[in-house]
Write a protein that holds these residues in place. Sequence first.
Motif, short mmCIF file in Angstrom:
data_model
loop_
_atom_site.label_atom_id
_atom_site.label_comp_id
_atom_site.label_asym_id
_atom_site.label_seq_id
_atom_site.Cartn_x
_atom_site.Cartn_y
_atom_site.Cartn_z
N HIS A 152 1.19 -1.49 0.49
CA HIS A 152 -0.04 -0.22 -0.01
C HIS A 152 0.70 1.32 -0.37
CE1 HIS A 152 -3.62 2.63 0.15
NE2 HIS A 152 -3.18 2.91 0.95
N ALA A 153 2.31 0.98 1.15
CA ALA A 153 2.97 2.61 0.67
C ALA A 153 4.06 2.40 1.04
CB ALA A 153 2.45 3.37 2.19
N CYS A 154 4.85 1.23 1.23
CA CYS A 154 6.23 1.86 1.30
C CYS A 154 6.73 0.35 1.14
CB CYS A 154 6.59 2.17 2.52
SG CYS A 154 8.10 2.22 2.48
N TRP A 155 7.37 -0.66 -0.11
CA TRP A 155 8.42 -1.65 -0.05
C TRP A 155 9.27 -1.63 1.42
CZ3 TRP A 155 6.14 -6.18 -1.48
CH2 TRP A 155 7.08 -6.96 -1.27
N ASP A 156 9.29 -1.95 2.51
CA ASP A 156 11.14 -2.34 3.03
C ASP A 156 10.94 -4.17 3.45
OD1 ASP A 156 12.30 -1.91 5.12
OD2 ASP A 156 11.20 -0.73 6.65
N SER A 157 12.02 -4.10 2.22
CA SER A 157 12.74 -4.98 2.67
C SER A 157 12.98 -5.49 4.02
CB SER A 157 14.00 -5.08 1.28
OG SER A 157 13.23 -5.12 0.48
N GLU A 158 13.93 -5.11 4.57
CA GLU A 158 14.25 -5.74 5.83
C GLU A 158 12.91 -6.24 7.19
OE1 GLU A 158 16.74 -4.51 9.97
OE2 GLU A 158 17.03 -3.30 7.33
N VAL A 215 -2.23 18.42 12.30
CA VAL A 215 -0.94 19.35 12.19
C VAL A 215 0.24 18.16 12.99
CG1 VAL A 215 0.08 20.66 14.28
CG2 VAL A 215 -1.82 21.43 13.21
N ARG A 216 1.05 18.71 11.82
CA ARG A 216 1.67 17.07 11.71
C ARG A 216 3.61 17.95 12.01
NH1 ARG A 216 -1.32 16.14 7.98
NH2 ARG A 216 -1.83 13.80 7.82
N GLU A 217 3.95 16.75 13.04
CA GLU A 217 5.54 17.55 13.01
C GLU A 217 6.72 16.48 12.38
OE1 GLU A 217 5.98 16.23 17.68
OE2 GLU A 217 4.47 18.16 18.07
N PHE A 218 6.01 15.34 11.89
CA PHE A 218 6.82 14.74 10.20
C PHE A 218 6.37 15.28 9.24
CE2 PHE A 218 7.02 12.80 15.09
CZ PHE A 218 8.15 11.82 14.73
N PHE A 219 6.98 14.99 8.08
CA PHE A 219 6.36 15.13 6.48
C PHE A 219 7.01 13.09 6.34
CE2 PHE A 219 10.91 16.46 7.21
CZ PHE A 219 11.75 15.59 5.34
N ARG A 220 6.32 13.23 5.38
CA ARG A 220 6.35 11.56 4.55
C ARG A 220 8.11 11.77 3.46
NH1 ARG A 220 4.49 8.12 7.03
NH2 ARG A 220 2.56 8.12 7.96
N THR A 221 8.45 10.27 3.83
CA THR A 221 9.71 10.26 2.94
C THR A 221 9.31 9.82 1.29
OG1 THR A 221 10.46 8.86 4.78
CG2 THR A 221 10.77 11.32 4.91
N LYS A 222 9.99 9.30 0.55
CA LYS A 222 10.46 8.75 -0.80
C LYS A 222 11.36 7.44 -0.09
CE LYS A 222 10.99 11.74 -4.02
NZ LYS A 222 11.69 12.88 -4.60
N PHE A 223 10.59 6.30 -0.21
CA PHE A 223 11.65 5.09 -0.15
C PHE A 223 12.47 4.66 -0.85
CE2 PHE A 223 7.82 2.94 -1.93
CZ PHE A 223 8.21 1.91 -2.80
N TRP A 224 12.49 5.14 -1.75
CA TRP A 224 12.88 5.15 -3.13
C TRP A 224 14.36 6.21 -3.84
CZ3 TRP A 224 7.98 6.74 -2.98
CH2 TRP A 224 7.93 7.74 -3.39
N ALA A 225 14.57 6.93 -2.59
CA ALA A 225 15.09 8.30 -3.49
C ALA A 225 17.08 7.78 -3.60
CB ALA A 225 15.12 8.88 -2.25
N ASP A 226 17.40 7.68 -4.87
CA ASP A 226 19.17 7.85 -4.57
C ASP A 226 19.96 8.83 -3.95
OD1 ASP A 226 18.17 5.33 -5.69
OD2 ASP A 226 18.38 6.65 -7.91
N ASP A 227 20.66 8.66 -3.29
CA ASP A 227 21.95 9.60 -2.77
C ASP A 227 20.86 10.63 -2.93
OD1 ASP A 227 24.17 10.25 -1.81
OD2 ASP A 227 24.82 10.39 -4.16
N PRO A 228 20.08 11.19 -1.79
CA PRO A 228 20.09 12.40 -1.26
C PRO A 228 20.16 13.36 -0.40
CG PRO A 228 18.57 10.59 0.38
CD PRO A 228 19.42 9.92 -1.56
N SER A 229 20.16 14.18 -0.44
CA SER A 229 21.01 15.59 -0.05
C SER A 229 20.40 16.34 0.96
CB SER A 229 22.24 15.65 -0.82
OG SER A 229 22.12 16.35 -1.99
N THR A 230 18.86 16.50 0.70
CA THR A 230 18.68 18.04 1.41
C THR A 230 16.70 17.02 1.54
OG1 THR A 230 17.06 18.69 -0.79
CG2 THR A 230 19.19 19.51 -0.03
#
Length: 339
Positions: A152-158, A215-230
């Motif tokens: 549904h939202a994220c493939w986390d292999s581990e 109201v959120r204190e977190f933001f959703r992130t990609k699980f596929w980003a390659d070498d992100p810096s920001t």
Amino acid sequence: MAGNKPTASRGYDIIGDIHGCANTLARLLEQMGYNKVNGVYQHRRRQAVFIGDIIDRGPRIREALHLVRNMVERGSARIVMGNHEYNALGYCTRARAGSGKTWLREHNSRHDRLIRETLDQFEAHPYEWNDFLEWFYTIPLFIEEDDFRAVHACWDSELIEKFKQLQGGAFIDEDFLHASAAIDSFAGQVMDTLLRGTDLRLPQGMKITGRDGYVREFFRTKFWADDPSTYADVVFQPDPLPAEVASRVLAEHERKQLISYPLDAPPVFVGHYWMESEPAPLKSNVACIDFSAVKYGRLVAYRMDGERELSRDKFVWVNVARDHRDSPDYPTSEDSVAR
């Protein structure tokens, strides 16, 4: 559970979040060549794969559940669990003695609002709703084939490998549901990550208010980003980050929290994220197929035929116009069928 077994020599049509838009779903299925056989949609050579979130928000939740379940039980579709099916199980399951609460998912104003349409539409059919709750346990958290994956939202292999070792497959049971109520537990991490995605905490003291008013204190992130810096390289949610936050450089401890999806892994499909742009792959082997149908967006499918590199041309959809929202009528030229 026969409908969740793989079917040889078939193409797959992976379909995004439905949220009670049963008539829109019927239009999309018919556009893709599915026909009713003894009241159930089928295709001679293909199988639908629903990405979860069949319930909540929309006008025809009960009808959507019957349509999807009938297809799954007939073998013309498969399905993975969405966070809304999981939420419903928690909301409708009493907590065990000694837990200090009445329900696994708290009955607060926000949770009441999210499930209200579902409960209202089943008010005259309580036994039917309880039967669907039992059916939710037969829905796997993920599908893993040689040539594609769905979650549904994220493939986390581990997490998925640990889950398979613990549960012996892709399904939760009532014990796992109860354990998942503790968000810091392994069960809580599995359900939160696979069904809601990964996130990072905002800089200290910062909060953002989404378009849903939460109201959120977190933001959703990609699980596929390659070498992100920001932060801008990893944010993945409908509500943008303020410019000064988006440009913030990821700290080392933040980078370690991120997961990735290798380019040589099978294509993976997710829903959940309320996309608004024209459908296209997020990465050569990652696609989101949730395009906000219940918010007058598009109900989208990807027609998968074993390719290792996903193509923009394989997306199909039905637009949902504001004045024809999940209308019983077929779409007009303005409320168009695309591709």
